[in-house]
Design a protein around this motif. Structure first.
Motif, mmCIF file in Angstrom:
data_model
loop_
_atom_site.group_PDB
_atom_site.id
_atom_site.type_symbol
_atom_site.label_atom_id
_atom_site.label_comp_id
_atom_site.label_asym_id
_atom_site.label_seq_id
_atom_site.Cartn_x
_atom_site.Cartn_y
_atom_site.Cartn_z
ATOM 1 N N ARG A 139 0.828 -1.200 0.000
ATOM 2 C CA ARG A 139 0.000 0.000 0.000
ATOM 3 C C ARG A 139 0.869 1.259 0.000
ATOM 4 O O ARG A 139 0.534 2.260 -0.640
ATOM 5 C CB ARG A 139 -0.902 -0.019 1.246
ATOM 6 C CG ARG A 139 -1.648 1.258 1.536
ATOM 7 C CD ARG A 139 -2.625 1.607 0.456
ATOM 8 N NE ARG A 139 -3.387 2.796 0.810
ATOM 9 C CZ ARG A 139 -4.077 3.521 -0.063
ATOM 10 N NH1 ARG A 139 -4.109 3.178 -1.342
ATOM 11 N NH2 ARG A 139 -4.744 4.585 0.347
ATOM 12 N N LEU A 143 0.848 4.647 -2.359
ATOM 13 C CA LEU A 143 0.745 5.993 -1.798
ATOM 14 C C LEU A 143 1.878 6.893 -2.289
ATOM 15 O O LEU A 143 1.667 8.090 -2.570
ATOM 16 C CB LEU A 143 0.763 5.916 -0.262
ATOM 17 C CG LEU A 143 -0.490 5.364 0.420
ATOM 18 C CD1 LEU A 143 -0.264 5.251 1.919
ATOM 19 C CD2 LEU A 143 -1.700 6.250 0.128
ATOM 20 N N ASP A 174 -4.201 15.145 2.289
ATOM 21 C CA ASP A 174 -4.613 13.748 2.491
ATOM 22 C C ASP A 174 -3.438 12.797 2.303
ATOM 23 O O ASP A 174 -3.296 11.805 3.034
ATOM 24 C CB ASP A 174 -5.733 13.382 1.520
ATOM 25 C CG ASP A 174 -7.040 14.067 1.862
ATOM 26 O OD1 ASP A 174 -7.166 14.565 3.004
ATOM 27 O OD2 ASP A 174 -7.934 14.113 0.998
ATOM 28 N N SER A 175 -2.583 13.121 1.330
ATOM 29 C CA SER A 175 -1.418 12.275 1.085
ATOM 30 C C SER A 175 -0.478 12.304 2.284
ATOM 31 O O SER A 175 0.037 11.257 2.703
ATOM 32 C CB SER A 175 -0.685 12.754 -0.171
ATOM 33 O OG SER A 175 0.488 11.985 -0.381
ATOM 34 N N LYS A 177 -1.304 12.901 5.439
ATOM 35 C CA LYS A 177 -1.942 12.177 6.537
ATOM 36 C C LYS A 177 -1.832 10.664 6.348
ATOM 37 O O LYS A 177 -1.547 9.926 7.297
ATOM 38 C CB LYS A 177 -3.407 12.579 6.651
ATOM 39 C CG LYS A 177 -3.620 14.012 7.131
ATOM 40 C CD LYS A 177 -5.099 14.328 7.197
ATOM 41 C CE LYS A 177 -5.324 15.769 7.662
ATOM 42 N NZ LYS A 177 -6.774 16.120 7.673
ATOM 43 N N GLN A 178 -2.054 10.196 5.124
ATOM 44 C CA GLN A 178 -1.984 8.761 4.866
ATOM 45 C C GLN A 178 -0.571 8.221 5.081
ATOM 46 O O GLN A 178 -0.394 7.106 5.586
ATOM 47 C CB GLN A 178 -2.446 8.465 3.436
ATOM 48 C CG GLN A 178 -3.934 8.686 3.228
ATOM 49 C CD GLN A 178 -4.376 8.321 1.827
ATOM 50 O OE1 GLN A 178 -4.093 7.228 1.346
ATOM 51 N NE2 GLN A 178 -5.076 9.231 1.168
ATOM 52 N N GLN A 182 0.406 5.435 7.739
ATOM 53 C CA GLN A 182 1.138 4.273 7.255
ATOM 54 C C GLN A 182 2.358 3.988 8.125
ATOM 55 O O GLN A 182 2.606 2.856 8.533
ATOM 56 C CB GLN A 182 1.579 4.542 5.804
ATOM 57 C CG GLN A 182 2.175 3.354 5.093
ATOM 58 C CD GLN A 182 1.125 2.475 4.459
ATOM 59 O OE1 GLN A 182 -0.076 2.693 4.648
ATOM 60 N NE2 GLN A 182 1.556 1.471 3.724
#
Length: 225
Positions: A139, A143, A174-175, A177-178, A182
């Motif tokens: 994942r 990302l 958002d990127s 935060k992800q 992660q």
């Protein structure tokens, strides 16, 4: 004939003595009467012997008709009785913990009869975590690719990022935060692997004390950590 009569008289005398002794013992027991008291919790207790729960207070000794024959003074003060109860409670807790430890040891031996079984379960537990980490890493690749695309679009607004469209700025946030989520999740999985190995190490140390030599000798396989 005289000999028979003497023997019979002797037997009758012996029986009479036994009966008399039994009656005397019964009468002695009845003479002791019944002990009665009210304990520290307000409970009325009776017994045919001095009452343990009332050793810190007076006890009435009743006759068979219920009349108080005498009052037995306290054997212990309230403080002494409290200390005795505390000591007994502590001893009971120690016994309970020892019994619980024995139960856990039996359960551990049933679950892991030898080191091969224990090593296998450790490996399976670690393999499950590795599968999760592999999925998370996969994942993460996706990302990073998305992040690269966002950064490419943001190149047009390097001079003044505030002029970038709202949807593009939101996509960049958002990127970020992800990626943070992660990383935190991967750190948690690494900690979980440490906890799993620690648990199995502690169990193994205990089991080596419980296993017979042959059971411990059947193990020893290396486990990837």
């Amino acid at each position: 004939m005289t000999t028979d009569r003497s023997s019979t008289d002797f037997q009758l005398s012996a029986c009479a003595w036994v009966v008399s002794a039994g009656l005397w013992t019964l009468a002695s027991a009845q003479a002791q009467g019944i002990y009665a008291c009210t304990d520290g919790k307000g409970r009325r207790i009776t017994s045919d012997r001095p009452i343990v729960e009332c050793l810190d207070r007076e006890q009435q000794q009743l006759g068979k008709t219920g009349i108080v024959r005498q009052v037995v003074p306290p054997s212990y003060t309230a403080d002494e009785r409290a200390k005795i109860e505390d000591k007994q409670r502590a001893e009971n807790e120690i016994k309970a913990r020892a019994a619980e430890e024995k139960r856990r040891e039996r359960a551990l031996l049933i679950r892991y009869p030898n080191q091969v079984v224990h090593d296998k379960e450790r490996a399976e537990a670690l393999a499950q975590i590795d599968e999760v980490i592999a999925a998370v890493n996969k994942r993460e690749v996706a990302l990073r690719q998305q992040r690269k695309e966002v950064e490419t679009e943001m190149e047009f607004y390097l001079a003044d990022p505030s002029k970038a469209p709202f949807w593009l700025r939101r996509k960049l946030e958002d990127s970020d935060k992800q990626m943070v989520v992660q990383k935190r999740f991967l750190d948690e999985q690494a900690q979980e692997k440490l906890r799993i190995n620690q648990r199995f190490d502690e169990e193994l140390a205990k089991l080596r004390q419980l296993w017979p030599p042959t059971a411990a000798a059947t193990g020893g396989s290396a486990v990837k950590r």
